[in-house]
Motif scaffolding. Structure first.
Motif, PDB file in Angstrom:
ATOM      1  N   UNK A   1       0.121   7.823   0.353  1.00 13.55           N
ATOM      2  CA  UNK A   1      -0.339   8.921  -0.493  1.00 13.55           C
ATOM      3  C   UNK A   1       0.567  10.131  -0.287  1.00 13.55           C
TER       4      UNK A   1
ATOM      5  N   UNK B   1       8.502  12.715   4.460  1.00 14.56           N
ATOM      6  CA  UNK B   1       7.757  11.940   3.466  1.00 14.56           C
ATOM      7  C   UNK B   1       7.890  12.656   2.134  1.00 14.56           C
TER       8      UNK B   1
ATOM      9  N   UNK C   1       0.867  -1.177   0.000  1.00 15.40           N
ATOM     10  CA  UNK C   1       0.000   0.000   0.000  1.00 15.40           C
ATOM     11  C   UNK C   1       0.903   1.226   0.000  1.00 15.40           C
TER      12      UNK C   1
ATOM     13  N   UNK D   1      -8.507   3.326   5.862  1.00 13.64           N
ATOM     14  CA  UNK D   1      -8.605   3.205   4.404  1.00 13.64           C
ATOM     15  C   UNK D   1      -9.378   4.373   3.801  1.00 13.64           C
ATOM     16  N   UNK D   2     -10.395   4.832   4.517  1.00 17.14           N
ATOM     17  CA  UNK D   2     -11.151   5.995   4.043  1.00 17.14           C
ATOM     18  C   UNK D   2     -11.811   6.675   5.243  1.00 17.14           C
TER      19      UNK D   2
ATOM     20  N   UNK E   1       2.207  13.595  -2.468  1.00 18.90           N
ATOM     21  CA  UNK E   1       2.251  14.355  -3.723  1.00 18.90           C
ATOM     22  C   UNK E   1       3.630  14.272  -4.374  1.00 18.90           C
TER      23      UNK E   1
END
Lengths: 216, 446
Positions: free
Chosen positions: B238, B259, B235, B406-407, B240
């Motif tokens: 996230x 990160x 996974x 996850x969300x 940018x």
């Protein structure tokens, strides 16, 4: 008789003293009242600007917090850089393997239709070239919809002078507009200024800052 | 009255004047009362609006607290449910409850509803609880059958304690070795070619076995595993993408902990890139050119590269720790297909490539761990498992937390009637404030 007439009226001196005392007695409270009214009006205007700014930031933050940096296409990232537009998608449901993202949305600072960016007070509201913040849903789709979140945004953030390349207001940004987004790690710092005029036509500005953590 | 009025007109004028004064005072008082009433109305309305706004914000923060309470409960092995609409938990002047639905595959949907004054809020999150299984428990771990080539020697050391050479202290059958934690495993069979030596366990998959040739040796167990290794999908965090990280030939640079997201990470010839952990670097392509050095400072945490495209390891490229640091470096490689290393390569760190087939050519020496779909090697390859890798990269979420969100999203408040009836929560729900339990006391276990 003469004596009687004399005692039943007022002498000129007495009248003058009376008028003077009355003028002071009535004028002083009136002055205080008008002064406090002006102050109250300024406070009310500032309070209204503060309420509007907070409400607008609540709405902007409420939209952005369900988003993710991974679905925010940004060309300006990192401390010291700003953008007056943010494109984003909000998380929908979890389909078992990934997030179903909602259609693209945008929050943008644009020139007011009633007062275009020409250096003139076109709408005669005492403010020049004010901007509006719009929230656009379903960007690029036939269902695209625009909503104005807040009006009367100044060209630059409070304390900042346009296009001089200097951080005038000491917030780490240079020449930032009245609404700006700064990306800091997984957070977005939103700054918003609003402007208005009180009853004495004095220009009042108010700024608010909100830090939003993206949850996805 | 007539007599008085007729005999003396002056008092009558005086009475009339007094009447005018009374009317004037009454008019002023009425005006003041109207102003006061208007002012009070506006004040009360503003106060109500402010109170409602504050209540909404409180309810939102309470819902966040509720969601976190559900997550704490899940981490502790409970269902994640906290209280219910009929028996909400009391906290911070409001009430909340959390509904939990098991979605299977270790995923749970948590829906937190909170009421504070007239405020109502609901938040929803789907979370996954990862098992604590370490990703790098073996020096070699393959989904497909594992064949140990002839003359292969496998042992272990701990990079947190110093160099491998400083830990070599034992000898067996002419082989010098450090520790006997050099485990190998597979979800299928394990085959030993002649002379293959393992100072550790050799664990084939459930129902599979080890097969040996002449002069092979395993110091530990060869029993089959009870459960196959899950090879969880990677996974990727996230992050940018902010461009490329390219070091020109001979250049030096340091990447502070953090990160990062890059399209390409490329370390040029003779270039030095130092990465300070904890660091997570997501990139599409990674290239280590000839004689390039990747220095790892994992004193404060590990360094993890997520490579979503190609991994290119040019001859003589090396990764190594800075003085005093463990070699806590991992490459998470999502791509499938072959993943090769040049002859004579010195490899340090861990590689997790569940979709790739790793090929070790001749003369390679490894200090770390590899988990891949298939692993093959040339004869006489030397593997030294780094026991310090067990401290990192458990089979957890990308942030190292066994619970991964996850969300997250705002959800409609249910039942809907709660959004219409804005009375205080206790009245609306029909509960006694004093009878409500704290959040921790409201956990609903299975």
């Amino acid at each position: 008789m003469v004596k009687h007439k004399h005692t039943s009226g007022f002498s000129l001196l007495e009248l003058l003293i009376t008028v003077s005392i009355l003028s002071v007695a009535l004028g002083l409270p009136l002055m205080i009242f008008r002064s406090s009214e002006r102050m109250q009006n300024t406070v009310t205007t500032r309070s209204a600007l503060q309420a509007s700014a907070r409400l607008a930031l609540d709405r902007i933050a409420g939209q952005l917090e369900s988003s993710s940096l991974g679905v925010i296409p940004q060309s300006v990232l990192g401390p010291g850089l700003w953008s007056s537009t943010v494109d984003f998608q909000r998380a929908g449901d979890w389909n078992g393997a990934s997030v179903d993202w909602a259609p693209a949305e945008r929050i943008e600072l644009i020139a007011s239709a009633e007062d275009p960016d020409d250096g003139v007070d076109n709408d005669s509201d005492g403010l020049i070239d004010e901007r509006v913040v719009v929230w656009i849903t379903d960007v690029g789709l036939s269902t695209e919809r625009r909503r104005v979140l807040v009006k009367d945004v100044p060209e630059t953030l409070a304390g900042e002078i346009a296009a001089n390349g200097v951080d005038d207001n000491g917030n780490g940004l240079r020449d930032e507009p009245g609404l700006c987004f700064e990306f800091s790690g997984e957070q977005i710092v939103i700054r918003l200024s609003l402007q208005g005029r009180d009853s004495s036509n004095a220009r009042i500005e108010h700024s608010e800052v909100r830090r939003v953590a993206l949850r996805n | 009255m007539k007599l008085k009025s007729g005999s003396s007109p002056t008092p009558a004028r005086s009475e009339r004047r007094r009447g005018v004064a009374l009317l004037s005072v009454l008019a002023v008082l009425t005006g003041l009362l109207v102003l006061l009433a208007t002012f009070q109305h506006v004040t009360v309305r503003r106060s109500d609006e402010t109170a409602a706004s504050i209540d909404e914000r409180r309810a939102f923060h309470l819902a966040e607290t509720a969601l976190n309470e559900g997550m704490i409960a899940l981490r502790a092995g409970s269902t994640g449910a906290v209280g219910g609409v009929g028996a909400p938990a009391y906290f911070g002047g409001g009430v909340f409850w959390v509904d939990a639905v098991d979605l299977g595959s270790a995923q749970t949907r948590l829906t937190a509803t909170a009421l504070s004054g007239s405020g109502r809020a609901a938040l929803e999150a789907v979370v996954m609880i990862h098992s604590p299984e370490p990703l790098f428990s073996s020096v070699l771990n393959s989904r497909e059958p594992l064949q140990l080539a002839s003359g292969v020697v496998i042992d272990s050391y701990a990079s947190a304690l110093g160099t491998y050479a400083s830990q070599v202290s034992s000898t067996y059958n002419g082989y010098n070795f450090a520790n006997d934690g050099g485990n190998v495993s597979s979800n299928a069979d394990i085959t030993f070619a002649s002379g293959a030596t393992v100072f550790g366990d050799a664990t084939p998959g459930p129902g599979h076995s080890c097969s040996f040739s002449s002069s092979t040796y395993v110091s530990g167990s060869t029993a089959a595993a009870l459960e196959p290794f899950s090879f969880p999908p990677i996974r990727v965090p996230t992050t940018p993408i902010v461009g490329n990280l390219v070091l020109a030939d001979g250049a030096s640079s340091t990447l502070p902990s953090g990160k990062y997201g890059f399209t390409d990470v490329s370390i040029g010839r003779n270039a030095n890139l130092t990465v300070q952990g904890p660091a997570t670097i997501v990139c599409t392509n990674f290239t280590g050119e000839m004689y390039a050095n990747l220095k790892i400072d994992a004193t404060n945490g590990p360094v993890t590269f997520y490579v979503e495209g190609s991994y290119t390891h040019v001859n003589r490229f090396e990764a190594s720790p800075v003085a005093g640091s463990p070699m806590a470096l991992a490459f998470m490689i999502t791509a499938g297909g072959p993943l090769g290393f040049p002859p004579g390569a010195k490899l340090r760190g861990a590689y997790y490539a569940p979709n790739a087939d790793i090929q070790f050519t001749s003369g390679i020496e490894v200090w770390g761990a590899f988990a891949a779909n298939r692993i093959s090697m040339a004869a006489n390859t030397k593997f030294h498992y780094d026991e310090s890798l067990m401290d990192h990269w458990n089979n957890q979420g990308p942030d190292g937390d066994p619970l991964e969100v996850l969300v997250w999203r705002r959800a409609p408040v249910t039942p809907h009637a709660l959004t219409i009836d804005r009375r205080d929560p206790y009245t609306v729900l029909g509960v006694e404030r004093t009878a409500l339990l704290s959040p921790a006391e409201s956990w609903i276990d299975a």
